[in-house]
Design a protein around this motif. Sequence first.
Motif, PDB file in Angstrom:
ATOM      1  N   LEU A 100      78.454  62.229  13.098  1.00 39.88           N
ATOM      2  CA  LEU A 100      77.474  61.748  12.127  1.00 39.88           C
ATOM      3  C   LEU A 100      76.773  62.888  11.390  1.00 39.88           C
ATOM      4  O   LEU A 100      75.911  62.645  10.547  1.00 39.88           O
ATOM      5  CB  LEU A 100      76.429  60.863  12.816  1.00 39.88           C
ATOM      6  N   SER A 101      77.153  64.119  11.689  1.00 35.10           N
ATOM      7  CA  SER A 101      76.518  65.282  11.081  1.00 35.10           C
ATOM      8  C   SER A 101      76.952  65.482   9.640  1.00 35.10           C
ATOM      9  O   SER A 101      77.996  64.973   9.205  1.00 35.10           O
ATOM     10  CB  SER A 101      76.876  66.550  11.864  1.00 35.10           C
ATOM     11  N   ILE A 102      76.179  66.283   8.916  1.00 31.38           N
ATOM     12  CA  ILE A 102      76.604  66.738   7.594  1.00 31.38           C
ATOM     13  C   ILE A 102      77.899  67.534   7.709  1.00 31.38           C
ATOM     14  O   ILE A 102      78.815  67.374   6.905  1.00 31.38           O
ATOM     15  CB  ILE A 102      75.499  67.601   6.942  1.00 31.38           C
ATOM     16  N   MET A 103      77.981  68.384   8.734  1.00 29.14           N
ATOM     17  CA  MET A 103      79.200  69.150   8.974  1.00 29.14           C
ATOM     18  C   MET A 103      79.675  68.867  10.402  1.00 29.14           C
ATOM     19  O   MET A 103      79.302  69.561  11.342  1.00 29.14           O
ATOM     20  CB  MET A 103      78.978  70.652   8.746  1.00 29.14           C
ATOM     21  N   PRO A 104      80.477  67.823  10.581  1.00 36.56           N
ATOM     22  CA  PRO A 104      80.938  67.471  11.933  1.00 36.56           C
ATOM     23  C   PRO A 104      81.872  68.507  12.535  1.00 36.56           C
ATOM     24  O   PRO A 104      81.907  68.693  13.742  1.00 36.56           O
ATOM     25  CB  PRO A 104      81.641  66.133  11.728  1.00 36.56           C
ATOM     26  N   GLU A 105      82.677  69.140  11.679  1.00 36.48           N
ATOM     27  CA  GLU A 105      83.576  70.210  12.105  1.00 36.48           C
ATOM     28  C   GLU A 105      83.441  71.355  11.115  1.00 36.48           C
ATOM     29  O   GLU A 105      82.965  71.170   9.992  1.00 36.48           O
ATOM     30  CB  GLU A 105      85.022  69.706  12.125  1.00 36.48           C
ATOM     31  N   LEU A 106      83.838  72.523  11.524  1.00 34.03           N
ATOM     32  CA  LEU A 106      83.703  73.704  10.674  1.00 34.03           C
ATOM     33  C   LEU A 106      84.355  73.461   9.315  1.00 34.03           C
ATOM     34  O   LEU A 106      85.546  73.147   9.223  1.00 34.03           O
ATOM     35  CB  LEU A 106      84.344  74.917  11.352  1.00 34.03           C
ATOM     36  N   GLY A 107      83.551  73.560   8.257  1.00 36.37           N
ATOM     37  CA  GLY A 107      84.063  73.439   6.900  1.00 36.37           C
ATOM     38  C   GLY A 107      84.269  72.024   6.408  1.00 36.37           C
ATOM     39  O   GLY A 107      84.614  71.821   5.239  1.00 36.37           O
ATOM     40  N   VAL A 108      84.071  71.017   7.281  1.00 36.27           N
ATOM     41  CA  VAL A 108      84.247  69.611   6.900  1.00 36.27           C
ATOM     42  C   VAL A 108      82.879  69.028   6.544  1.00 36.27           C
ATOM     43  O   VAL A 108      81.922  69.166   7.305  1.00 36.27           O
ATOM     44  CB  VAL A 108      84.883  68.803   8.046  1.00 36.27           C
ATOM     45  N   VAL A 109      82.795  68.369   5.390  1.00 39.36           N
ATOM     46  CA  VAL A 109      81.515  67.812   4.937  1.00 39.36           C
ATOM     47  C   VAL A 109      81.570  66.289   4.982  1.00 39.36           C
ATOM     48  O   VAL A 109      82.478  65.674   4.436  1.00 39.36           O
ATOM     49  CB  VAL A 109      81.178  68.290   3.510  1.00 39.36           C
ATOM     50  N   ASN A 110      80.590  65.700   5.650  1.00 40.86           N
ATOM     51  CA  ASN A 110      80.457  64.251   5.762  1.00 40.86           C
ATOM     52  C   ASN A 110      79.383  63.789   4.781  1.00 40.86           C
ATOM     53  O   ASN A 110      78.182  63.856   5.068  1.00 40.86           O
ATOM     54  CB  ASN A 110      80.078  63.889   7.202  1.00 40.86           C
ATOM     55  N   GLU A 111      79.795  63.312   3.613  1.00 34.71           N
ATOM     56  CA  GLU A 111      78.842  62.930   2.580  1.00 34.71           C
ATOM     57  C   GLU A 111      77.948  61.768   3.016  1.00 34.71           C
ATOM     58  O   GLU A 111      76.802  61.656   2.556  1.00 34.71           O
ATOM     59  CB  GLU A 111      79.587  62.558   1.289  1.00 34.71           C
ATOM     60  N   LYS A 112      78.440  60.897   3.902  1.00 31.87           N
ATOM     61  CA  LYS A 112      77.641  59.762   4.348  1.00 31.87           C
ATOM     62  C   LYS A 112      76.376  60.205   5.081  1.00 31.87           C
ATOM     63  O   LYS A 112      75.377  59.482   5.117  1.00 31.87           O
ATOM     64  CB  LYS A 112      78.469  58.854   5.252  1.00 31.87           C
ATOM     65  N   ALA A 113      76.431  61.394   5.669  1.00 29.16           N
ATOM     66  CA  ALA A 113      75.283  61.886   6.426  1.00 29.16           C
ATOM     67  C   ALA A 113      74.088  62.214   5.532  1.00 29.16           C
ATOM     68  O   ALA A 113      72.965  62.330   6.017  1.00 29.16           O
ATOM     69  CB  ALA A 113      75.681  63.123   7.230  1.00 29.16           C
ATOM     70  N   PHE A 114      74.334  62.362   4.234  1.00 30.11           N
ATOM     71  CA  PHE A 114      73.251  62.702   3.313  1.00 30.11           C
ATOM     72  C   PHE A 114      72.401  61.489   2.941  1.00 30.11           C
ATOM     73  O   PHE A 114      71.324  61.656   2.353  1.00 30.11           O
ATOM     74  CB  PHE A 114      73.814  63.334   2.040  1.00 30.11           C
ATOM     75  N   GLU A 115      72.868  60.280   3.265  1.00 32.68           N
ATOM     76  CA  GLU A 115      72.150  59.073   2.852  1.00 32.68           C
ATOM     77  C   GLU A 115      70.694  59.085   3.327  1.00 32.68           C
ATOM     78  O   GLU A 115      69.761  58.878   2.543  1.00 32.68           O
ATOM     79  CB  GLU A 115      72.869  57.835   3.373  1.00 32.68           C
ATOM     80  N   SER A 116      70.484  59.324   4.622  1.00 38.41           N
ATOM     81  CA  SER A 116      69.116  59.287   5.149  1.00 38.41           C
ATOM     82  C   SER A 116      68.295  60.469   4.644  1.00 38.41           C
ATOM     83  O   SER A 116      67.086  60.338   4.416  1.00 38.41           O
ATOM     84  CB  SER A 116      69.124  59.245   6.687  1.00 38.41           C
TER      85      SER A 116
END
Length: 408
Positions: free
Chosen positions: A112-128
């Motif tokens: 659920l992190s902004i960066m769950p793995e090195l270099g990977v971006v989770n855009e959904k995490a920016f919602e909150s």
Amino acid sequence: MLAFTTFFLLAGAVLARVVDDRDLPVTRNGSRLYLNNKPWTAAGANVYWLGLDENIVPPWTTSNPKPDPFYAPLNASYPTKGRITEVMSTLKVMGARTIRSQTMGVSVGNPLSIMPELGVVNEKAFESLDWTVSEAKKAGLRIFAPLTDNYDYYHGGKFVFLRWRGIDIGSTGSVDPQVQEFYNNRTIIDDFKNYIKVLLTHRNQYTNLTYAEDPTIFAYETGNELGGPTFGDKNVPVAWTQEITEYIKKLAPTKLTVDGTYGINDTHLNISSVDIYSDHFYPMDIDKLSKGVASVAAVNKVYFAAEYGWTPQSQTKTKSDQFFAWIESQQNKTKPIIAGDHFWSLFTHNVPDCSNFVDHNDGFTLQYGNPKNPANYTDQIAKIRQHLFKMQGQLVSSELPAAPCPGS
């Protein structure tokens, strides 16, 4: 014609003077903070869970057979928008101006992190995070956030960056000296800087501003309670702190920077790219506070008491009345050094449930307006509210006005 011209020039001059303070950055001149060229104090609360929470298990129901995003191994979930909106209204009722929030800056290492793995971006995490910034701006509140954590908590921190590069060591008490690789290893430093870039260049879907551009986030802190292999050793290299604060200012020239070392490291005081130094207080301690303020005064910078425990067990050395009075008295000086303080930590209702409050297990949970609060807690919350308003130059009674809960 001349009359019309004069009218429009005067109207234009009036419009030019009508500036919403919420659109202006907080600035520093020497040891004082300013907003719209007026002295400004930064006092409020720690609300660490705004970006990612660890205290709620989303409900399973017949209509919702799978809970909202939830990572069971770390009990991680996103706070509801209602919880975020309620905490902003609560902070306004309490007299706060500022929020310090770890998860508005630290978010690495779990799905659920902004960066769950090195270099990977989770855009959904920016919602909150986006919603938090938008709601804070509506309320006229400002945010500052650490960018990493000294501990291996659910939201991530320096140990995640170490593991990503094959250094898997303990994270409590005295730890492996390899922990210093977070500060000294060029690859790991660059990984961390890349994460900072991802965060600061993100464009908020509600404000259409990047976090670097948005004055609602007035400062970034290099980390939360940073140190080295031994707890409290302040072993954070000068070169690292300088590089990270310079990088923040390169990406976001109007942002202020906070040295996230746990305590005042005198070797850091002459880093020109650091605006603010801070310390945490468990228990409250005027001797420690005054000593830190004196050190920062010597270099004409700003000081924050960025965390303090507010409950009776945190008043064994200095009572809260004395602690607050000392901070308030400094504001009357020609060149005040301490700009404010932040209690640890605020929780509100489990919105959309406006009947039950969210609990946390560290013994410092402040639940404003909870009818179950013992009398001594209610008295202390009233004192905190009076202190926060006094930091704005206002006197209020010990009454605790209700804060609205938005429900669903």
